[in-house]
Design a protein around this motif. Sequence first.
Motif, PDB file in Angstrom:
ATOM      1  N   GLU A  35       0.954  -1.171  -0.117  1.00 30.55           N
ATOM      2  CA  GLU A  35      -0.117   0.070  -0.086  1.00 30.55           C
ATOM      3  C   GLU A  35       0.889   1.181   0.065  1.00 30.55           C
ATOM      4  N   LEU A  36       2.037   1.108   0.912  1.00 30.29           N
ATOM      5  CA  LEU A  36       2.795   2.469   1.031  1.00 30.29           C
ATOM      6  C   LEU A  36       3.658   2.711  -0.341  1.00 30.29           C
ATOM      7  N   ASN A  44       2.588  -5.439 -10.289  1.00 33.05           N
ATOM      8  CA  ASN A  44       3.201  -6.002  -9.372  1.00 33.05           C
ATOM      9  C   ASN A  44       2.265  -6.092  -7.935  1.00 33.05           C
ATOM     10  N   SER A  45       1.987  -4.870  -7.664  1.00 33.68           N
ATOM     11  CA  SER A  45       1.172  -4.699  -6.343  1.00 33.68           C
ATOM     12  C   SER A  45       0.134  -5.934  -6.152  1.00 33.68           C
ATOM     13  N   ILE A  62      -5.923  -3.196  -0.630  1.00 32.35           N
ATOM     14  CA  ILE A  62      -6.560  -3.067  -1.606  1.00 32.35           C
ATOM     15  C   ILE A  62      -7.571  -1.837  -1.851  1.00 32.35           C
ATOM     16  N   ARG A  63      -7.819  -1.326  -0.994  1.00 29.59           N
ATOM     17  CA  ARG A  63      -8.687  -0.188  -0.916  1.00 29.59           C
ATOM     18  C   ARG A  63      -8.145   1.204  -1.630  1.00 29.59           C
ATOM     19  N   GLN A  64      -6.764   1.328  -1.374  1.00 32.26           N
ATOM     20  CA  GLN A  64      -5.769   2.378  -2.369  1.00 32.26           C
ATOM     21  C   GLN A  64      -5.883   1.972  -3.529  1.00 32.26           C
ATOM     22  N   PHE A  65      -6.066   0.993  -4.190  1.00 36.08           N
ATOM     23  CA  PHE A  65      -5.895   0.448  -5.525  1.00 36.08           C
ATOM     24  C   PHE A  65      -7.107   0.814  -6.180  1.00 36.08           C
ATOM     25  N   ILE A  66      -8.262   0.433  -5.279  1.00 37.94           N
ATOM     26  CA  ILE A  66      -9.475   0.786  -5.799  1.00 37.94           C
ATOM     27  C   ILE A  66      -9.705   2.271  -5.980  1.00 37.94           C
ATOM     28  N   LEU A  67      -9.166   2.896  -5.027  1.00 37.84           N
ATOM     29  CA  LEU A  67      -9.379   4.427  -5.278  1.00 37.84           C
ATOM     30  C   LEU A  67      -8.480   4.996  -6.379  1.00 37.84           C
ATOM     31  N   LYS A  68      -7.230   4.584  -6.651  1.00 37.81           N
ATOM     32  CA  LYS A  68      -6.295   4.944  -7.889  1.00 37.81           C
ATOM     33  C   LYS A  68      -6.780   4.307  -9.077  1.00 37.81           C
ATOM     34  N   TYR A  69      -7.110   3.123  -9.084  1.00 39.60           N
ATOM     35  CA  TYR A  69      -7.257   2.292 -10.416  1.00 39.60           C
ATOM     36  C   TYR A  69      -8.541   1.390 -10.340  1.00 39.60           C
ATOM     37  N   GLU A  70      -9.447   2.185 -10.057  1.00 36.47           N
ATOM     38  CA  GLU A  70     -11.021   1.459  -9.930  1.00 36.47           C
ATOM     39  C   GLU A  70     -11.257   0.544 -10.792  1.00 36.47           C
ATOM     40  N   TRP A 102     -12.343   0.096  10.428  1.00 38.19           N
ATOM     41  CA  TRP A 102     -10.988   0.242  10.658  1.00 38.19           C
ATOM     42  C   TRP A 102     -10.318   0.643   9.315  1.00 38.19           C
ATOM     43  N   ALA A 103     -10.992   0.872   8.343  1.00 40.67           N
ATOM     44  CA  ALA A 103     -10.413   0.937   6.797  1.00 40.67           C
ATOM     45  C   ALA A 103     -10.989   2.246   6.331  1.00 40.67           C
ATOM     46  N   ILE A 104     -10.376   2.905   5.515  1.00 43.16           N
ATOM     47  CA  ILE A 104     -10.870   4.223   4.906  1.00 43.16           C
ATOM     48  C   ILE A 104     -12.224   3.684   4.024  1.00 43.16           C
ATOM     49  N   ALA A 105     -13.322   4.600   4.289  1.00 45.96           N
ATOM     50  CA  ALA A 105     -14.491   4.024   3.329  1.00 45.96           C
ATOM     51  C   ALA A 105     -14.532   4.564   1.803  1.00 45.96           C
TER      52      ALA A 105
END
Length: 183
Positions: A35-36, A44-45, A62-70, A102-105
């Motif tokens: 994630e970082l 690769n991620s 995985i949520r950061q990838f949904i936000l960036k590469y939905e 406990w995760a970003i909405a």
Amino acid sequence: HAFLPLPYKEQLEVLKPASQHFVSFEAMFFQDFVELYGSDDFDNSIKALEVFTYESSSEFAIRQFILKYEEQTLEQMKQWTQSSCEHLRRLACEGCRPRLPWAIALSKFKKDPTKVLEIIELLKHDESTYVQKSVANNLNDISKDNPEVVIAFVKKNLNKSKNLDWICKHASRTLLKQGDEQI
């Protein structure tokens, strides 16, 4: 990251086998690493998160990838719904929960859960209790912002199978507690 002064892809090749010696919450730093440091390397991620979810869970990362590469991420998650591995099938569902604790909405999915429902539809007949719980929890999340969507799901799917009945009941728990007459 500081102790692996290598290109990101090579760092992952060191971390993947190392991750097999860790389980559950103690292993989640592998996903945190992705994630970082891997947000600019989708391919690769995603492959690394796939490996790391076997002994732990990649539902937060995985949520950061949904936000960036939905679109790319959701397509990958749909592919995971067909995996023989219940951990990947669960990740497909758990990772896109609009209100994962406990995760970003995922605000976009709170407003319109249509894309999440596509994944739920692919998993609603899953035989794994692990996956069924995730499907029900995801629907319960959706019910908090879009109760009509879950009510429609329950009406369409109730009395189809024992497992689907359990999912519908568990998915309806917030609406039941609220005394929703339709549910």
